[in-house]
Design a protein around this motif. Structure first.
Motif, PDB file in Angstrom:
ATOM      1  N   HIS A  71       2.349  -3.053   1.452  1.00 51.23           N
ATOM      2  CA  HIS A  71       2.321  -4.472   1.817  1.00 51.23           C
ATOM      3  C   HIS A  71       3.628  -4.927   2.463  1.00 51.23           C
ATOM      4  O   HIS A  71       3.614  -5.724   3.415  1.00 51.23           O
TER       5      HIS A  71
ATOM      6  N   GLN B 164      -2.522   3.641  -5.552  1.00 47.28           N
ATOM      7  CA  GLN B 164      -3.385   3.608  -4.376  1.00 47.28           C
ATOM      8  C   GLN B 164      -2.549   3.074  -3.219  1.00 47.28           C
ATOM      9  O   GLN B 164      -1.926   2.013  -3.348  1.00 47.28           O
TER      10      GLN B 164
ATOM     11  N   ASN C 182      -2.951   5.491 -11.240  1.00 49.27           N
ATOM     12  CA  ASN C 182      -3.273   4.155 -10.711  1.00 49.27           C
ATOM     13  C   ASN C 182      -2.710   3.891  -9.305  1.00 49.27           C
ATOM     14  O   ASN C 182      -2.955   2.839  -8.743  1.00 49.27           O
TER      15      ASN C 182
ATOM     16  N   THR D  63      -3.082   1.483  -0.412  1.00 52.49           N
ATOM     17  CA  THR D  63      -3.281   0.121   0.082  1.00 52.49           C
ATOM     18  C   THR D  63      -3.036  -0.948  -0.980  1.00 52.49           C
ATOM     19  O   THR D  63      -3.096  -2.135  -0.666  1.00 52.49           O
ATOM     20  N   GLN D  64      -2.749  -0.538  -2.191  1.00 51.87           N
ATOM     21  CA  GLN D  64      -2.414  -1.487  -3.249  1.00 51.87           C
ATOM     22  C   GLN D  64      -0.937  -1.424  -3.634  1.00 51.87           C
ATOM     23  O   GLN D  64      -0.497  -2.126  -4.538  1.00 51.87           O
ATOM     24  N   SER D  65      -0.164  -0.592  -2.943  1.00 50.45           N
ATOM     25  CA  SER D  65       1.245  -0.433  -3.300  1.00 50.45           C
ATOM     26  C   SER D  65       2.115  -1.505  -2.654  1.00 50.45           C
ATOM     27  O   SER D  65       1.804  -2.018  -1.579  1.00 50.45           O
TER      28      SER D  65
ATOM     29  N   TYR E 290       3.684   2.032 -11.488  1.00 52.09           N
ATOM     30  CA  TYR E 290       2.758   2.951 -10.853  1.00 52.09           C
ATOM     31  C   TYR E 290       2.753   4.278 -11.600  1.00 52.09           C
ATOM     32  O   TYR E 290       3.779   4.733 -12.076  1.00 52.09           O
TER      33      TYR E 290
END
Length: 146
Positions: free
Chosen positions: A18, A10, A8, A12-14, A4
């Motif tokens: 999740h 984000q 880049n 909700t993409q980490s 990361y």
């Protein structure tokens, strides 16, 4: 390796997002399934730790389950109020508290293996055997990496 960066990243993409979402979903499902036993998913961990002989003191269970001492004390209070466990001071070291399951606690703990695997299997039903093994391996690697 840095996966990361400032550019880049984000939310909700980490991985953290999740993992947190997965944990919360799983705990809600586990809590619901364990409701007939009058325990929740976190209390299940304490009962199983004692049943399997993996830990016998609040400190050992805290370390094993990653629970801070304040939350551990509150959970032990609840389990003791329900008559599922007892606390006693160590004869060798009065600062050490030993935990033992009552007969009622043993009976509740004996029912957990009938419930918990079903919750987990439902979550993992779309995983192949190889995916399951790899997922477990990667989670263990993630937890043990610092």
């Amino acid at each position: 390796m840095k996966h990361y960066t400032r550019d880049n990243f984000q939310l909700t993409q980490s991985i953290g997002f999740h993992l947190n979402k997965a944990r919360n979903s799983l705990l809600m499902e586990m809590d619901s399934a364990l409701r007939p036993l009058d325990i929740n998913g976190q209390q299940m961990g304490i009962l199983l730790s004692l049943t399997r002989g993996v830990a016998s003191t609040p400190f050992e269970i805290s370390k094993l389950l990653g629970i801070d001492s304040g939350l551990m004390t509150r959970m032990l209070d609840k389990l003791e109020e329900k008559g599922l466990l007892e606390r006693s001071r160590s004869i060798d070291n009065r600062r050490v508290v030993n935990l033992t399951l009552t007969e009622k606690g043993k009976a509740v703990a004996a029912q957990i293996p009938e419930i918990a695997p079903e919750v987990l299997n439902q979550r993992l039903k779309e995983f192949s055997e190889a995916e399951f093994l790899e997922f477990r391996r990667l989670l263990q690697k993630f937890v043990s990496t610092r």
